[in-house]
Design a protein around this motif. Sequence first.
Motif, PDB file in Angstrom:
ATOM      1  N   MET A  84       0.846  -1.200   0.000  1.00 27.85           N
ATOM      2  CA  MET A  84       0.000   0.000   0.000  1.00 27.85           C
ATOM      3  C   MET A  84       0.877   1.244   0.000  1.00 27.85           C
ATOM      4  O   MET A  84       1.796   1.380   0.794  1.00 27.85           O
ATOM      5  CB  MET A  84      -0.905   0.005   1.242  1.00 27.85           C
ATOM      6  CG  MET A  84      -1.762   1.259   1.371  1.00 27.85           C
ATOM      7  SD  MET A  84      -2.866   1.175   2.790  1.00 27.85           S
ATOM      8  CE  MET A  84      -3.605   2.797   2.711  1.00 27.85           C
ATOM      9  N   THR A  85       0.587   2.157  -0.903  1.00 26.93           N
ATOM     10  CA  THR A  85       1.340   3.402  -0.959  1.00 26.93           C
ATOM     11  C   THR A  85       0.951   4.282   0.222  1.00 26.93           C
ATOM     12  O   THR A  85      -0.238   4.484   0.489  1.00 26.93           O
ATOM     13  CB  THR A  85       1.053   4.141  -2.278  1.00 26.93           C
ATOM     14  OG1 THR A  85       1.405   3.290  -3.361  1.00 26.93           O
ATOM     15  CG2 THR A  85       1.858   5.414  -2.349  1.00 26.93           C
ATOM     16  N   HIS A  86       1.948   4.811   0.892  1.00 28.68           N
ATOM     17  CA  HIS A  86       1.659   5.647   2.059  1.00 28.68           C
ATOM     18  C   HIS A  86       1.091   6.987   1.625  1.00 28.68           C
ATOM     19  O   HIS A  86       1.609   7.638   0.731  1.00 28.68           O
ATOM     20  CB  HIS A  86       2.926   5.882   2.879  1.00 28.68           C
ATOM     21  CG  HIS A  86       2.715   6.835   4.024  1.00 28.68           C
ATOM     22  ND1 HIS A  86       1.979   6.504   5.123  1.00 28.68           N
ATOM     23  CD2 HIS A  86       3.145   8.119   4.215  1.00 28.68           C
ATOM     24  CE1 HIS A  86       1.958   7.527   5.959  1.00 28.68           C
ATOM     25  NE2 HIS A  86       2.650   8.517   5.435  1.00 28.68           N
ATOM     26  N   GLN A  87       0.004   7.377   2.279  1.00 28.47           N
ATOM     27  CA  GLN A  87      -0.588   8.677   2.063  1.00 28.47           C
ATOM     28  C   GLN A  87      -0.461   9.476   3.346  1.00 28.47           C
ATOM     29  O   GLN A  87      -0.927   9.049   4.393  1.00 28.47           O
ATOM     30  CB  GLN A  87      -2.060   8.550   1.663  1.00 28.47           C
ATOM     31  CG  GLN A  87      -2.272   7.866   0.319  1.00 28.47           C
ATOM     32  CD  GLN A  87      -3.746   7.799  -0.051  1.00 28.47           C
ATOM     33  OE1 GLN A  87      -4.610   7.989   0.788  1.00 28.47           O
ATOM     34  NE2 GLN A  87      -4.003   7.542  -1.317  1.00 28.47           N
ATOM     35  N   ALA A  88       0.223  10.606   3.281  1.00 27.60           N
ATOM     36  CA  ALA A  88       0.417  11.420   4.470  1.00 27.60           C
ATOM     37  C   ALA A  88      -0.923  11.780   5.095  1.00 27.60           C
ATOM     38  O   ALA A  88      -1.893  12.076   4.391  1.00 27.60           O
ATOM     39  CB  ALA A  88       1.190  12.680   4.113  1.00 27.60           C
ATOM     40  N   ILE A  89      -0.968  11.715   6.403  1.00 24.96           N
ATOM     41  CA  ILE A  89      -2.194  12.026   7.122  1.00 24.96           C
ATOM     42  C   ILE A  89      -2.324  13.542   7.234  1.00 24.96           C
ATOM     43  O   ILE A  89      -1.388  14.238   7.619  1.00 24.96           O
ATOM     44  CB  ILE A  89      -2.172  11.373   8.514  1.00 24.96           C
ATOM     45  CG1 ILE A  89      -2.048   9.850   8.364  1.00 24.96           C
ATOM     46  CG2 ILE A  89      -3.429  11.720   9.300  1.00 24.96           C
ATOM     47  CD1 ILE A  89      -1.863   9.119   9.668  1.00 24.96           C
ATOM     48  N   ASP A  90      -3.492  14.040   6.900  1.00 22.90           N
ATOM     49  CA  ASP A  90      -3.742  15.478   6.884  1.00 22.90           C
ATOM     50  C   ASP A  90      -3.897  16.000   8.314  1.00 22.90           C
ATOM     51  O   ASP A  90      -4.842  15.647   9.021  1.00 22.90           O
ATOM     52  CB  ASP A  90      -5.007  15.770   6.078  1.00 22.90           C
ATOM     53  CG  ASP A  90      -5.281  17.267   5.939  1.00 22.90           C
ATOM     54  OD1 ASP A  90      -4.414  18.067   6.346  1.00 22.90           O
ATOM     55  OD2 ASP A  90      -6.361  17.610   5.430  1.00 22.90           O
ATOM     56  N   ARG A  91      -2.972  16.834   8.732  1.00 18.46           N
ATOM     57  CA  ARG A  91      -3.033  17.381  10.094  1.00 18.46           C
ATOM     58  C   ARG A  91      -4.276  18.258  10.291  1.00 18.46           C
ATOM     59  O   ARG A  91      -4.760  18.398  11.408  1.00 18.46           O
ATOM     60  CB  ARG A  91      -1.754  18.181  10.379  1.00 18.46           C
ATOM     61  CG  ARG A  91      -1.591  18.607  11.826  1.00 18.46           C
ATOM     62  CD  ARG A  91      -0.233  19.228  12.066  1.00 18.46           C
ATOM     63  NE  ARG A  91       0.835  18.232  11.986  1.00 18.46           N
ATOM     64  CZ  ARG A  91       1.310  17.565  13.035  1.00 18.46           C
ATOM     65  NH1 ARG A  91       0.801  17.782  14.241  1.00 18.46           N
ATOM     66  NH2 ARG A  91       2.292  16.690  12.884  1.00 18.46           N
ATOM     67  N   ALA A  92      -4.796  18.820   9.213  1.00 13.44           N
ATOM     68  CA  ALA A  92      -5.987  19.666   9.329  1.00 13.44           C
ATOM     69  C   ALA A  92      -7.214  18.872   9.758  1.00 13.44           C
ATOM     70  O   ALA A  92      -8.200  19.451  10.221  1.00 13.44           O
ATOM     71  CB  ALA A  92      -6.253  20.364   7.999  1.00 13.44           C
ATOM     72  N   ALA A  93      -7.154  17.539   9.623  1.00 10.94           N
ATOM     73  CA  ALA A  93      -8.297  16.710  10.018  1.00 10.94           C
ATOM     74  C   ALA A  93      -8.368  16.522  11.526  1.00 10.94           C
ATOM     75  O   ALA A  93      -9.368  16.025  12.046  1.00 10.94           O
ATOM     76  CB  ALA A  93      -8.210  15.351   9.322  1.00 10.94           C
ATOM     77  N   PHE A  94      -7.318  16.912  12.236  1.00  6.76           N
ATOM     78  CA  PHE A  94      -7.250  16.736  13.681  1.00  6.76           C
ATOM     79  C   PHE A  94      -7.780  17.970  14.401  1.00  6.76           C
ATOM     80  O   PHE A  94      -7.505  19.106  13.993  1.00  6.76           O
ATOM     81  CB  PHE A  94      -5.812  16.468  14.123  1.00  6.76           C
ATOM     82  CG  PHE A  94      -5.283  15.123  13.730  1.00  6.76           C
ATOM     83  CD1 PHE A  94      -5.173  14.099  14.661  1.00  6.76           C
ATOM     84  CD2 PHE A  94      -4.888  14.868  12.421  1.00  6.76           C
ATOM     85  CE1 PHE A  94      -4.683  12.868  14.298  1.00  6.76           C
ATOM     86  CE2 PHE A  94      -4.395  13.626  12.054  1.00  6.76           C
ATOM     87  CZ  PHE A  94      -4.295  12.626  12.997  1.00  6.76           C
ATOM     88  N   SER A  95      -8.516  17.749  15.473  1.00  2.00           N
ATOM     89  CA  SER A  95      -9.059  18.843  16.289  1.00  2.00           C
ATOM     90  C   SER A  95      -8.639  18.642  17.732  1.00  2.00           C
ATOM     91  O   SER A  95      -9.252  17.859  18.463  1.00  2.00           O
ATOM     92  CB  SER A  95     -10.590  18.883  16.185  1.00  2.00           C
ATOM     93  OG  SER A  95     -11.011  19.084  14.864  1.00  2.00           O
ATOM     94  N   PRO A  96      -7.568  19.320  18.166  1.00  2.00           N
ATOM     95  CA  PRO A  96      -7.147  19.181  19.569  1.00  2.00           C
ATOM     96  C   PRO A  96      -8.238  19.690  20.501  1.00  2.00           C
ATOM     97  O   PRO A  96      -9.041  20.548  20.136  1.00  2.00           O
ATOM     98  CB  PRO A  96      -5.887  20.045  19.642  1.00  2.00           C
ATOM     99  CG  PRO A  96      -5.966  20.968  18.478  1.00  2.00           C
ATOM    100  CD  PRO A  96      -6.719  20.250  17.415  1.00  2.00           C
ATOM    101  N   SER A  97      -8.273  19.117  21.711  1.00  2.00           N
ATOM    102  CA  SER A  97      -9.294  19.479  22.679  1.00  2.00           C
ATOM    103  C   SER A  97      -8.715  19.400  24.079  1.00  2.00           C
ATOM    104  O   SER A  97      -7.527  19.119  24.267  1.00  2.00           O
ATOM    105  CB  SER A  97     -10.490  18.521  22.564  1.00  2.00           C
ATOM    106  OG  SER A  97     -10.102  17.203  22.946  1.00  2.00           O
ATOM    107  N   ALA A  98      -9.558  19.629  25.071  1.00  2.00           N
ATOM    108  CA  ALA A  98      -9.102  19.532  26.451  1.00  2.00           C
ATOM    109  C   ALA A  98      -8.674  18.118  26.788  1.00  2.00           C
ATOM    110  O   ALA A  98      -7.842  17.896  27.670  1.00  2.00           O
ATOM    111  CB  ALA A  98     -10.215  19.980  27.390  1.00  2.00           C
TER     112      ALA A  98
END
Length: 270
Positions: free
Chosen positions: A1-15
């Motif tokens: 499987m070709t690696h696809q970089a994970i989009d950091r914009a999809a992450f939502s930091p929280s408390a």
Amino acid sequence: MTHQAIDRAAFSPSAALAVETVTRVRHLTDRLFCFAITRPPGFRFRSGEFAMVGLPGDGRPLLRAYSIASPAYADELEFLSVKIEDGPLTSRLRHIRAGDPVYLGRKATGTLVTDALLPGRRLFLLSTGTGIAPFMSLVRDPEVYARFAEIVLVHCVRQVADLAWRDLLEGQLAGDPLVQDEALLQFHYLPTVTREPFGTQGRIARLIERGTLFERVSGPRCFDPQGDRIMLCGSMAMIRDHAVDLEARGFVEGSNSRPGQFVIERAFVG
């Protein structure tokens, strides 16, 4: 499987969740891999605890509890994971690479800690598979060597390649900045394999029955509730069977609020 970089914009930091970065990945077999991530400033944990790790899911984060394998002084947090082809999280997590973002729970917790054990002389860490992970943190903790005269780490796996951290453990933690001198005198590593030829073979119950488990330590060649303290981590069947056996031998399970003679990770077995 070709690696696809994970989009950091999809992450939502929280408390409850931080977003950290993968620093390295090591694939041991087609079923097992280790990975390390950055450690947030102020993130504290007791040796033996676990944290939630994960990736964005469908509408909410997809998280799983992972025992922290790193020593408490490390700048990184290391984890050991199985690869499950159709697993909701591990089917994706298995493809991470250095530089990818992951979720990390901001608080560590757990019951596989020395605070949950009464004082004793010998500490037995009995693990199967990925259950060795919390014990990798414990055997590199100076407090463990101050509390127990001898520490025995047993790791039971199916195949030799599954023996994570084998070289480090066979070298009795040589080079560890805090415990190498103590480990040379007090630490014992007993790997055992069930499906391939190896120096020690058989399940942990067999090693106990035959006395193999006690050959490298002083004291009785059986478990003694008076001086022995035991931690169990691995498959649910292994934990259940050994917990029943220990209780039959007079051992009492401990917890953070009421220390005992043996502990299991309740979060992993329900």
